[in-house]
Design a protein around this motif. Structure first.
Motif, PDB file in Angstrom:
ATOM      1  N   GLU A   1     -46.154   3.365  10.349  1.00 22.70           N
ATOM      2  CA  GLU A   1     -46.230   3.590  11.687  1.00 22.70           C
ATOM      3  C   GLU A   1     -45.186   2.650  12.270  1.00 22.70           C
ATOM      4  N   PHE A   2     -44.657   3.169  13.642  1.00 20.89           N
ATOM      5  CA  PHE A   2     -43.465   2.779  14.218  1.00 20.89           C
ATOM      6  C   PHE A   2     -44.205   1.607  15.314  1.00 20.89           C
TER       7      PHE A   2
ATOM      8  N   SER B   1     -41.896   4.333  20.006  1.00 18.51           N
ATOM      9  CA  SER B   1     -43.105   3.775  19.431  1.00 18.51           C
ATOM     10  C   SER B   1     -44.161   4.720  18.992  1.00 18.51           C
ATOM     11  N   ASP B   2     -44.880   4.562  17.981  1.00 13.72           N
ATOM     12  CA  ASP B   2     -46.442   5.053  17.840  1.00 13.72           C
ATOM     13  C   ASP B   2     -47.224   4.169  18.619  1.00 13.72           C
ATOM     14  N   ARG B   3     -47.316   2.968  18.555  1.00 13.28           N
ATOM     15  CA  ARG B   3     -47.887   1.878  19.356  1.00 13.28           C
ATOM     16  C   ARG B   3     -47.035   0.751  19.678  1.00 13.28           C
ATOM     17  N   ILE B   4     -47.440   0.161  20.813  1.00 18.91           N
ATOM     18  CA  ILE B   4     -46.606  -0.550  21.537  1.00 18.91           C
ATOM     19  C   ILE B   4     -47.546  -2.117  21.690  1.00 18.91           C
TER      20      ILE B   4
ATOM     21  N   ALA C   1     -43.373   1.710   7.146  1.00 18.05           N
ATOM     22  CA  ALA C   1     -43.538   1.107   8.454  1.00 18.05           C
ATOM     23  C   ALA C   1     -42.457   0.188   8.949  1.00 18.05           C
ATOM     24  N   PHE C   2     -42.151   0.506  10.337  1.00 16.95           N
ATOM     25  CA  PHE C   2     -41.015  -0.301  11.270  1.00 16.95           C
ATOM     26  C   PHE C   2     -41.984  -1.274  12.037  1.00 16.95           C
ATOM     27  N   VAL C   3     -41.539  -2.391  12.149  1.00 17.06           N
ATOM     28  CA  VAL C   3     -41.913  -3.280  13.314  1.00 17.06           C
ATOM     29  C   VAL C   3     -40.685  -3.703  14.082  1.00 17.06           C
ATOM     30  N   PHE C   4     -40.445  -3.165  15.321  1.00 13.81           N
ATOM     31  CA  PHE C   4     -39.219  -3.228  16.101  1.00 13.81           C
ATOM     32  C   PHE C   4     -39.541  -4.249  17.324  1.00 13.81           C
TER      33      PHE C   4
END
Length: 372
Positions: A43-44, A214-217, A199-202
């Motif tokens: 998930e991004f 993003s997939d979710r913000i 998974a990426f956390v940006f």
């Protein structure tokens, strides 16, 4: 090419996270105030908010560079509160690329594999794979000083993923790039995340970046999560006025519900302008905040469910295919609209000082809880 395995369970679980800092004046500031967050496999997730909202602090607690004062952090189901950064299955890409200038690209990327004692043949294969993935195949022998900013960014990304972490954290890694390069890297980052299957956390304060990638913000402010949702959800249906104002441009109306009839709510805003929206759960006598995005207005009435705001044009700016219009209603409320007129016939109607009606669909208006 090697495909990195996906986790079945959530990659990250954060429960009731609290982090304090002591201000120079001596009092405690809660950078994180009871944060709950789950990051799924592949998930991004983007942490978005203004400066000081807690997004970087949250990222640093996941990486281990900051310790929580309260709450629980799990990565791949394992408690991580007391695990040092180098023992977590996580890598971070910072704003500064922190490449070793005396090492070649291949040596920079393979550094983590050297520490792990990976054999030369396997190291060469994995470094080659990941450089191909980021579009730098054949550049193993170059030094960082011989690369552009965008290429250095790719080296930093390759170095961060070559040993296959469960999670990649990115702390505003595109902020030093020009606009065109940033847009190119946004697409590449999303493609890279898909290829890697991790998974990426940006972290960013740039709403356009968040909406694009993003997939979710996760929208943060004051150490609290204001809303978690897909880009479309946080843009079209913001949870509160802060989210509505922070993401995209908005026209917000503080209103009092004067009547409800046949599924339509009739409202009066604080300056006396009249609006209509779908009634939903609204009741006469209640209060509501109404959001209308600039692009939701039309110059002509498209259908029966459309109602008008009327006022005088204060300013018109031509922006290619669209006109950006600032209208002031008879009651003094400024309203911004972005309207399209392919034939350019709208130019006369949009002349500053002219009277104009802007039409919007009742169902397009987003209603949030209001206050008396």
């Amino acid at each position: 090419m090697t495909v990195f395995p996906q986790s079945v369970a959530p990659v990250v679980e954060i429960k009731a996270a609290v982090k304090h800092y002591r201000a120079p004046e001596g009092h405690l500031v809660r950078a994180l105030d009871g944060i709950d967050l789950v990051v799924g496999a592949n998930e991004f997730i983007t942490l978005l908010g203004p400066s000081g909202c807690g997004k970087t602090t949250l990222l640093r607690t996941i990486s281990g560079f900051e310790q929580l004062d309260a709450g629980q952090l799990l990565i791949q189901g394992r408690p991580m509160n007391d695990v040092p950064p180098h023992r977590r299955p996580v890598h971070t890409v910072f704003q500064s690329y922190a490449l070793f200038p005396h090492m070649s690209v291949g040596e920079n990327v393979g550094y983590a594999l050297d520490i792990q004692g990976v054999g030369k043949a396997q190291k060469r294969q994995r470094v080659g794979e990941v450089l191909e993935l980021v579009g730098l195949a054949g550049m193993e022998r170059r030094k960082p000083g011989q690369l552009s900013g965008g290429q250095q960014q790719r080296v930093a990304l390759a170095r961060a993923v070559v040993d296959r972490p469960a999670l990649l954290l990115l702390d505003e890694p595109l902020s030093a790039l020009d606009r065109q390069m940033r847009q190119s890297m946004q697409r590449e980052l999303k493609n890279l995340q898909h290829e890697l299957g991790i998974a990426f956390v940006f972290v960013t304060h740039d709403q356009e970046e968040a909406l694009t990638m993003s997939d979710r913000i996760v929208v943060l402010n004051g150490g609290h999560i204001q809303q978690i949702g897909t880009p479309a959800q946080v843009y079209d249906r913001p949870a509160n006025p802060f989210v509505a104002g922070f993401i995209g441009e908005s026209n917000l109306f503080d209103t009092h519900v004067t009547a409800c009839d046949d599924g339509i709510a009739f409202l009066m805003d604080s300056q006396g302008d009249l609006l209509q929206v779908q009634a939903g759960n609204l009741q006469a006598g209640g209060y509501a905040q109404v959001l209308l995005r600039p692009e939701q207005f039309h110059l002509d009435r498209p259908g029966d469910d459309y109602v008008a705001l009327q006022g005088r044009v204060e300013q018109t700016v031509f922006i290619g295919k669209d006109f950006e219009v600032l209208l002031r209603t008879g009651r003094g409320k400024p309203v911004k609209a972005v309207v399209r007129d392919a034939s350019r016939l709208a130019q006369q109607r949009l002349h500053p000082g002219s009277e104009l009606q802007l039409w919007y669909a009742r169902e397009a208006a987003h209603v949030m809880a209001g206050r008396a």
